[in-house]
Design a protein around this motif. Sequence first.
Motif, mmCIF file in Angstrom:
data_model
loop_
_atom_site.group_PDB
_atom_site.id
_atom_site.type_symbol
_atom_site.label_atom_id
_atom_site.label_comp_id
_atom_site.label_asym_id
_atom_site.label_seq_id
_atom_site.Cartn_x
_atom_site.Cartn_y
_atom_site.Cartn_z
ATOM 1 N N ILE A 216 20.500 -16.423 10.762
ATOM 2 C CA ILE A 216 20.148 -15.141 11.397
ATOM 3 C C ILE A 216 19.490 -14.219 10.368
ATOM 4 C CG2 ILE A 216 21.137 -13.056 12.426
ATOM 5 C CD1 ILE A 216 23.232 -14.932 13.734
ATOM 6 N N MET A 217 20.040 -14.184 9.157
ATOM 7 C CA MET A 217 19.438 -13.360 8.103
ATOM 8 C C MET A 217 18.033 -13.847 7.762
ATOM 9 S SD MET A 217 21.566 -10.994 7.318
ATOM 10 C CE MET A 217 21.142 -10.448 5.694
ATOM 11 N N LEU A 218 17.851 -15.143 7.678
ATOM 12 C CA LEU A 218 16.542 -15.708 7.387
ATOM 13 C C LEU A 218 15.550 -15.370 8.484
ATOM 14 C CD1 LEU A 218 14.876 -17.759 5.568
ATOM 15 C CD2 LEU A 218 15.443 -19.397 7.344
ATOM 16 N N PHE A 219 15.972 -15.485 9.729
ATOM 17 C CA PHE A 219 15.066 -15.192 10.840
ATOM 18 C C PHE A 219 14.642 -13.723 10.827
ATOM 19 C CE2 PHE A 219 14.280 -14.020 15.306
ATOM 20 C CZ PHE A 219 13.190 -14.843 15.533
ATOM 21 N N SER A 220 15.610 -12.835 10.583
ATOM 22 C CA SER A 220 15.257 -11.414 10.602
ATOM 23 C C SER A 220 14.384 -11.023 9.407
ATOM 24 C CB SER A 220 16.517 -10.550 10.635
ATOM 25 O OG SER A 220 17.220 -10.668 9.421
ATOM 26 N N ALA A 221 14.556 -11.703 8.279
ATOM 27 C CA ALA A 221 13.777 -11.358 7.090
ATOM 28 C C ALA A 221 12.382 -11.978 7.095
ATOM 29 C CB ALA A 221 14.526 -11.800 5.846
ATOM 30 N N SER A 222 12.219 -13.137 7.706
ATOM 31 C CA SER A 222 10.941 -13.839 7.601
ATOM 32 C C SER A 222 10.146 -13.869 8.902
ATOM 33 C CB SER A 222 11.189 -15.275 7.138
ATOM 34 O OG SER A 222 11.894 -15.984 8.131
ATOM 35 N N MET A 223 10.598 -13.159 9.913
ATOM 36 C CA MET A 223 9.916 -13.205 11.200
ATOM 37 C C MET A 223 8.482 -12.694 11.093
ATOM 38 S SD MET A 223 11.105 -11.635 14.857
ATOM 39 C CE MET A 223 11.269 -10.005 14.204
ATOM 40 N N SER A 224 8.278 -11.565 10.464
ATOM 41 C CA SER A 224 6.919 -11.001 10.398
ATOM 42 C C SER A 224 6.016 -11.821 9.484
ATOM 43 C CB SER A 224 6.974 -9.550 9.929
ATOM 44 O OG SER A 224 7.564 -9.496 8.647
ATOM 45 N N THR A 225 6.578 -12.343 8.400
ATOM 46 C CA THR A 225 5.772 -13.162 7.487
ATOM 47 C C THR A 225 5.330 -14.458 8.145
ATOM 48 O OG1 THR A 225 7.027 -12.276 5.638
ATOM 49 C CG2 THR A 225 5.747 -14.266 5.223
ATOM 50 N N SER A 226 6.249 -15.125 8.815
ATOM 51 C CA SER A 226 5.884 -16.389 9.457
ATOM 52 C C SER A 226 4.970 -16.154 10.661
ATOM 53 C CB SER A 226 7.130 -17.163 9.870
ATOM 54 O OG SER A 226 7.865 -16.448 10.831
ATOM 55 N N PHE A 227 5.097 -15.009 11.319
ATOM 56 C CA PHE A 227 4.193 -14.693 12.433
ATOM 57 C C PHE A 227 2.769 -14.537 11.913
ATOM 58 C CE2 PHE A 227 2.080 -11.773 15.381
ATOM 59 C CZ PHE A 227 2.293 -12.446 16.574
ATOM 60 N N ALA A 228 2.626 -13.933 10.732
ATOM 61 C CA ALA A 228 1.295 -13.692 10.183
ATOM 62 C C ALA A 228 0.691 -14.932 9.536
ATOM 63 C CB ALA A 228 1.360 -12.571 9.161
ATOM 64 N N THR A 229 1.517 -15.790 8.952
ATOM 65 C CA THR A 229 0.966 -16.906 8.176
ATOM 66 C C THR A 229 1.046 -18.258 8.873
ATOM 67 O OG1 THR A 229 3.076 -17.258 7.059
ATOM 68 C CG2 THR A 229 1.486 -15.785 5.987
ATOM 69 N N GLN A 230 1.869 -18.418 9.876
ATOM 70 C CA GLN A 230 2.077 -19.736 10.494
ATOM 71 C C GLN A 230 1.593 -19.792 11.933
ATOM 72 O OE1 GLN A 230 3.060 -22.284 8.709
ATOM 73 N NE2 GLN A 230 3.364 -20.978 6.916
ATOM 74 N N ASP A 231 0.393 -19.309 12.189
ATOM 75 C CA ASP A 231 -0.246 -19.392 13.513
ATOM 76 C C ASP A 231 0.603 -18.783 14.627
ATOM 77 O OD1 ASP A 231 -2.441 -20.713 12.384
ATOM 78 O OD2 ASP A 231 -1.482 -22.674 12.648
ATOM 79 N N ASP A 232 1.021 -17.547 14.433
ATOM 80 C CA ASP A 232 1.779 -16.781 15.431
ATOM 81 C C ASP A 232 3.083 -17.451 15.855
ATOM 82 O OD1 ASP A 232 -0.242 -14.952 15.333
ATOM 83 O OD2 ASP A 232 -1.267 -15.705 17.114
ATOM 84 N N ASN A 233 3.750 -18.087 14.916
ATOM 85 C CA ASN A 233 5.047 -18.714 15.190
ATOM 86 C C ASN A 233 6.116 -17.978 14.378
ATOM 87 O OD1 ASN A 233 7.175 -20.368 15.792
ATOM 88 N ND2 ASN A 233 6.360 -22.182 14.786
ATOM 89 N N PRO A 234 6.831 -17.025 14.995
ATOM 90 C CA PRO A 234 7.794 -16.226 14.228
ATOM 91 C C PRO A 234 9.049 -16.993 13.812
ATOM 92 C CG PRO A 234 7.847 -15.595 16.520
ATOM 93 C CD PRO A 234 6.724 -16.586 16.376
#
Length: 95
Positions: free
Chosen positions: A61-79
């Motif tokens: 849960i901590m990982l998801f909340s911390a990396s959601m915006s980064t992965s959305f921007a860098t991994q083809d809109d996959n949060p």
Amino acid sequence: MNQIKTNNNNQYNLTVESARKDIERNNSEINNQMLKDMATFRRMDYSYFLVSLILICFGLIMLFSASMSTSFATQDDNPSYYFIRQAIFSLIGLS
């Protein structure tokens, strides 16, 4: 261990047979005890498993909340890219 016994004529004999039986009985008792110990060793401790599972879920849960915006921007809109990847490695680690 050899035992000294007397026969009908009050002559002493060294007998090895009873000592062999004692050794065989002790060996079988030791083997049975080892099997019981191995069965106890392989038993899973559910309290440790539950604590590990709770900590892994909290970390995910901590990982998801911390990396959601980064992965959305860098991994083809996959949060949930890093979340799914970490969840897979956590399941591999638990097995």
